[in-house]
Design a protein around this motif. Sequence first.
Motif, PDB file in Angstrom:
ATOM      1  N   GLU B  88       0.815  -1.234   0.000  1.00 49.69           N
ATOM      2  CA  GLU B  88       0.000   0.000   0.000  1.00 49.69           C
ATOM      3  C   GLU B  88       0.839   1.271   0.000  1.00 49.69           C
ATOM      4  O   GLU B  88       0.558   2.174  -0.788  1.00 49.69           O
ATOM      5  CB  GLU B  88      -0.974  -0.028   1.174  1.00 49.69           C
ATOM      6  N   ALA B 111     -13.285   2.700  -3.981  1.00 47.60           N
ATOM      7  CA  ALA B 111     -13.632   2.319  -2.613  1.00 47.60           C
ATOM      8  C   ALA B 111     -13.773   0.812  -2.514  1.00 47.60           C
ATOM      9  O   ALA B 111     -13.274   0.166  -1.577  1.00 47.60           O
ATOM     10  CB  ALA B 111     -14.926   3.003  -2.200  1.00 47.60           C
ATOM     11  N   GLU B 112     -14.441   0.233  -3.505  1.00 47.93           N
ATOM     12  CA  GLU B 112     -14.611  -1.217  -3.519  1.00 47.93           C
ATOM     13  C   GLU B 112     -13.269  -1.909  -3.569  1.00 47.93           C
ATOM     14  O   GLU B 112     -13.031  -2.901  -2.874  1.00 47.93           O
ATOM     15  CB  GLU B 112     -15.373  -1.593  -4.787  1.00 47.93           C
ATOM     16  N   ARG B 114     -10.377  -0.893  -2.549  1.00 54.38           N
ATOM     17  CA  ARG B 114      -9.673  -0.855  -1.255  1.00 54.38           C
ATOM     18  C   ARG B 114     -10.290  -1.846  -0.281  1.00 54.38           C
ATOM     19  O   ARG B 114      -9.590  -2.469   0.515  1.00 54.38           O
ATOM     20  CB  ARG B 114      -9.736   0.560  -0.676  1.00 54.38           C
ATOM     21  N   ALA B 115     -11.606  -1.989  -0.360  1.00 53.03           N
ATOM     22  CA  ALA B 115     -12.261  -2.923   0.556  1.00 53.03           C
ATOM     23  C   ALA B 115     -11.798  -4.346   0.278  1.00 53.03           C
ATOM     24  O   ALA B 115     -11.495  -5.109   1.204  1.00 53.03           O
ATOM     25  CB  ALA B 115     -13.772  -2.818   0.413  1.00 53.03           C
ATOM     26  N   TYR B 116     -11.716  -4.700  -1.006  1.00 52.56           N
ATOM     27  CA  TYR B 116     -11.284  -6.060  -1.327  1.00 52.56           C
ATOM     28  C   TYR B 116      -9.827  -6.281  -0.943  1.00 52.56           C
ATOM     29  O   TYR B 116      -9.441  -7.367  -0.524  1.00 52.56           O
ATOM     30  CB  TYR B 116     -11.505  -6.365  -2.809  1.00 52.56           C
ATOM     31  N   SER B 118      -8.411  -4.946   1.594  1.00 53.85           N
ATOM     32  CA  SER B 118      -8.444  -5.206   3.043  1.00 53.85           C
ATOM     33  C   SER B 118      -8.847  -6.631   3.321  1.00 53.85           C
ATOM     34  O   SER B 118      -8.337  -7.260   4.251  1.00 53.85           O
ATOM     35  CB  SER B 118      -9.445  -4.286   3.727  1.00 53.85           C
ATOM     36  N   LEU B 119      -9.774  -7.124   2.498  1.00 53.88           N
ATOM     37  CA  LEU B 119     -10.216  -8.496   2.701  1.00 53.88           C
ATOM     38  C   LEU B 119      -9.044  -9.449   2.592  1.00 53.88           C
ATOM     39  O   LEU B 119      -8.844 -10.328   3.422  1.00 53.88           O
ATOM     40  CB  LEU B 119     -11.285  -8.827   1.650  1.00 53.88           C
ATOM     41  N   THR B 121      -5.841  -8.731   2.906  1.00 47.40           N
ATOM     42  CA  THR B 121      -4.875  -8.519   3.987  1.00 47.40           C
ATOM     43  C   THR B 121      -5.351  -9.139   5.283  1.00 47.40           C
ATOM     44  O   THR B 121      -4.568  -9.689   6.043  1.00 47.40           O
ATOM     45  CB  THR B 121      -4.654  -7.017   4.218  1.00 47.40           C
ATOM     46  N   ASN B 122      -6.633  -9.036   5.550  1.00 45.29           N
ATOM     47  CA  ASN B 122      -7.115  -9.575   6.813  1.00 45.29           C
ATOM     48  C   ASN B 122      -7.234 -11.071   6.813  1.00 45.29           C
ATOM     49  O   ASN B 122      -7.089 -11.699   7.842  1.00 45.29           O
ATOM     50  CB  ASN B 122      -8.493  -8.992   7.140  1.00 45.29           C
ATOM     51  N   VAL B 123      -7.556 -11.650   5.672  1.00 44.88           N
ATOM     52  CA  VAL B 123      -7.840 -13.082   5.678  1.00 44.88           C
ATOM     53  C   VAL B 123      -6.666 -13.883   5.140  1.00 44.88           C
ATOM     54  O   VAL B 123      -6.101 -14.717   5.839  1.00 44.88           O
ATOM     55  CB  VAL B 123      -9.120 -13.386   4.875  1.00 44.88           C
TER      56      VAL B 123
END
Lengths: 465, 258, 317
Positions: B88, B111-112, B114-116, B118-119, B121-123
């Motif tokens: 990032e 925006a979408e 960035r959300a994906y 994050s998905l 990165t988190n999972v």
Amino acid sequence: MGTVHAKAQADNVSTVGGLFELDEPDTLEVAIPKPTIKLNGVRARVDRVHVDGLSRTKDDIVRSAVDELFHATDFEDVILKAHKARRSLDSLGCFKDIGVYIDVSSGPGSTPEGLEVTFQVRELSRIVGGINTTVSENEGNLVLGVRLPNVAGRGERVSAEYSVGHRSSSNFSVAATKPFPKSALEPVVTTSVYQQNHEYPWSGYRLLDRGVLLDVAFRTSPATKHNLQWEGTVRDASVLSKTTSFKVRESSGPVLKSVIRHIVTVDHRDEAIFPTHGTRVQFSSELAGLGGGVANIKTELQAEANKEIVPGVVVQLTGAAGVLHDVFGTEIPELFYLGGPATIRGFQQRGAGPHCDGLATGGTMYWASGLHLYTPLPFQPGKGGLGELFRSHLFLNGGCLAHPEEKTQAIIESLSSVRVSCGAGVALRLGRVARVELNYCFPLRAAAGDAPAPGIQLGVSAHFL
Amino acid sequence: MPEMSLKDSIITSLSAQEPWPDNVKLFQPYEVEQILLPDNASCLAVQAFLKMCNLPFEVEMRWNAEFMSPSGRVPFIKCGAFVVSELEPIVQFAANKGVSLCSKLSTEERAEMRAYMSLITNVLVNAELYISWVDQDTYNTVTRIRNSSVYPWPLGWIQTRSKRNAVIKRLKALHWYDKTLEQVLADVEQCCNSLSQRLGDKDYFFGTPTELDALVFGHVFTIITTRLPCRKLADTVRRHVSLVALAKRVDEQYFKRA
Amino acid sequence: MNNIELDIWRGEWGLASIDIECLKVLTYMKFIGVPVRVREVSNPFFTPKGTLPVLRDGRKALTNFEEVVTYLKSLDYSTDVHLNTKQAAEASAFTQHIREKLYPAYQFAWWVDEKNYADLTRPTYAKALQIPFNFYYPSKYQKAAKEMIDALYGEHTDLREIEKTVYSEAEKCLKTLSDRLGESEYFFGNRPSSFDATVFAYLAPLYKAPFPNGTLASHVKGIANLTRFVARINQKNFRHVTDEYNKQNATKQSTGTQSDREAANFPNQTRNKILAAIFAGIAMTGYAVANGMFQDLKEFEHTQDYSDMFENEADDN
């Protein structure tokens, strides 16, 4: 010094001078001849030696210290040997007070010329603690220590120390020492485990060292001391800030280093801080690489010679040189650095030598020297008292640090860009181990990239060039 | 509008004035004998991104890459006097120099995206860390050996243990340590589901390659091509055909490997 | 009929609960309209994981939002049926996004920021808990929050730097949310979903709670469409809570000024001070007596008398 009591045959020696011996002695009309005793004419031998006050100290080391006494032949010899025995008992590190009493021997088994020598000793307590300060490389440290002297009765020592300084934090070490007074050369073996956390802002990195040190120290003569060491450390280097130069950043990370070191010191000076005559030479050589990730050979020589040309005025010539040969893995924290109030004055700490982006990156070879003149303070204020702690000081320092390729031509070339500085100042003694200097410096010659510091410079250290 | 700190705006304006230099280097651990699954995924993702942007760079492998990095995580790039680590910030850095893959996207799509990201990165990242360091089989046969390969013997053992403790501490703080392997795989399955749904049968998530494609490529490609004693992770990901196809597509187009 | 009970942390400042997870579950249940008996619990000690909320239905006990959504779906209560698969994927992606960017900032503002913790969080939780748990749980939660911040941002050594980074990431996330919401009523169409419950649960406390250090809160309040979003949901689902709070607040205000409020907290200040002084005096006197100081005083008085006699004699001389 301890007390030596001797009950000799009372002669008619009259003491004059009153209680405090400040009164003028009464002048007598007739000079009473003072009887003189020639001590070495009085035949004597030591019948018995008592050592009182032992509880946990073992007998055999005490016996070996006082054994000499039995070989005394006359009274002077007895006194000298008693002194020597007292000194060697002291050097065991087990006792606090040692008093020596010499009396005529009486009782069964006594000979006509026999003497009884009694050593009254007080053992050190089981655990001794203390807070003190130490001085090293222009910074002071506060040390909290706990010591267990004479743990098993033969002079062994265990000590634990925690120290904090203004450029280092959370250093601790635990050390165990065992002297071998009975063996030849009387070696002292020390093992210690330590952790040190130290910042080097002039080079932009921080080191976290954790390691084990094994040290054997022995003396081949009263002035020559040898140290043979093995050290295994994990050295973790990290940069001090996000904007530190990339070259320093490349040395980050943990490295394992296993080193064998030999240090020999020959010290004929009369005193460590303001010597008036004598020389000192220290030669240390290091071999790293038997295990670990770093392999190099490092040798360093330091020398100092003093001479008093006029009473009170001392001329001192000092020199130092070092060579590092890298096989693999040598990084910035291992190299030599030059410059600062304790080496070449008139430059910032680590300010003489190769630099990269304003940070000192070190060199593999160096030489440095100094010519000093020490005189008592002008007009000698406080003579005999506080003034004795000060000296005024004129100096001329020169040296060079380089990182050349290993060809003779390149070496000679790079080591000839000399940095020179001179100046004058005042030096103050701190106890018997360290010195504070306040100097006004003029850097006369500096290479491009160096960091000279003209003007007033303050230095605190145990060893100055 | 997000407020930028003064330092950020100065760095932005300074770095924007210079174009992308020629001698940019990307630092990562040794690929063959040292690098681990999570780090390999991150490095591949950054490499894919830089290639997609057509920004030249050189890969340099160092044993102490993670210690050299300013954030402690690999990869990082050295661009002139700047050192930037992780995807990032590198995307941000390139954007400051005027190079961006998502300039054609609308604000909602961005925006979408960035959300994906994050998905993933988190999972996926946490799942990879879990498999590498918490799963006993993988840890003993792969992770431990690879991590200590660059250190002399006692240091390797000490380092690997301390790194394992750090990873476990992080997973505990994020509530991943208490999960069982089945729960981790279920989370991965759900994540890949979401990604597949969004991708559909398009070539790229938003038509043209973006950093999201680079990130998906990095993780999916690494997971399906790394041999681990525990095959379940690779099997879970391999079931999502569209993601595998995307990974292969990026590989062929940008990495020209067989 | 299912007998669903929900144990939550109590509410404050017009919020139905001070805790995010509880608020998430509550809001979602309000969206669905499932009948539930809500209990404000003051002791999380007996819960399965030591945290709230806990949803109990018969023997089942569920402790987090995802489990609750899944369970309610199994009972045919769900608002997410109107989401197609693509939207569902997007919702799950955005949930992760909030978790990665906004949740750390929220935890930081609530638990890690020292001023907020001392002035706001700790007293609030202490009020919500019975003794002795009000000593234990707030610091336990603070420790967990600090560990999470450390795990994510541990490479920074300065707390202020972490604060800046965390908040700037949160601000970017909020912008993303705002962009996604646009002008619609809810995030996915004009019916609320579980994602709307999540967003509301994160944002509502930022609006209502009086943070001493309110960097994040003031930023949220500056985003118009999110403010409207929160107000809308509050109006539709939590009107009674807000009304009750406003009523309480109004009565409190009418009963006095600042000093009166202080007096309300410490009703017997003067009495306490006098009692403290008396107690101290008794303690000191008792100590003096025990040490025989009064004896000495008596002796001193006697000597005074004697010396008077002597003085007279001396004067005679």
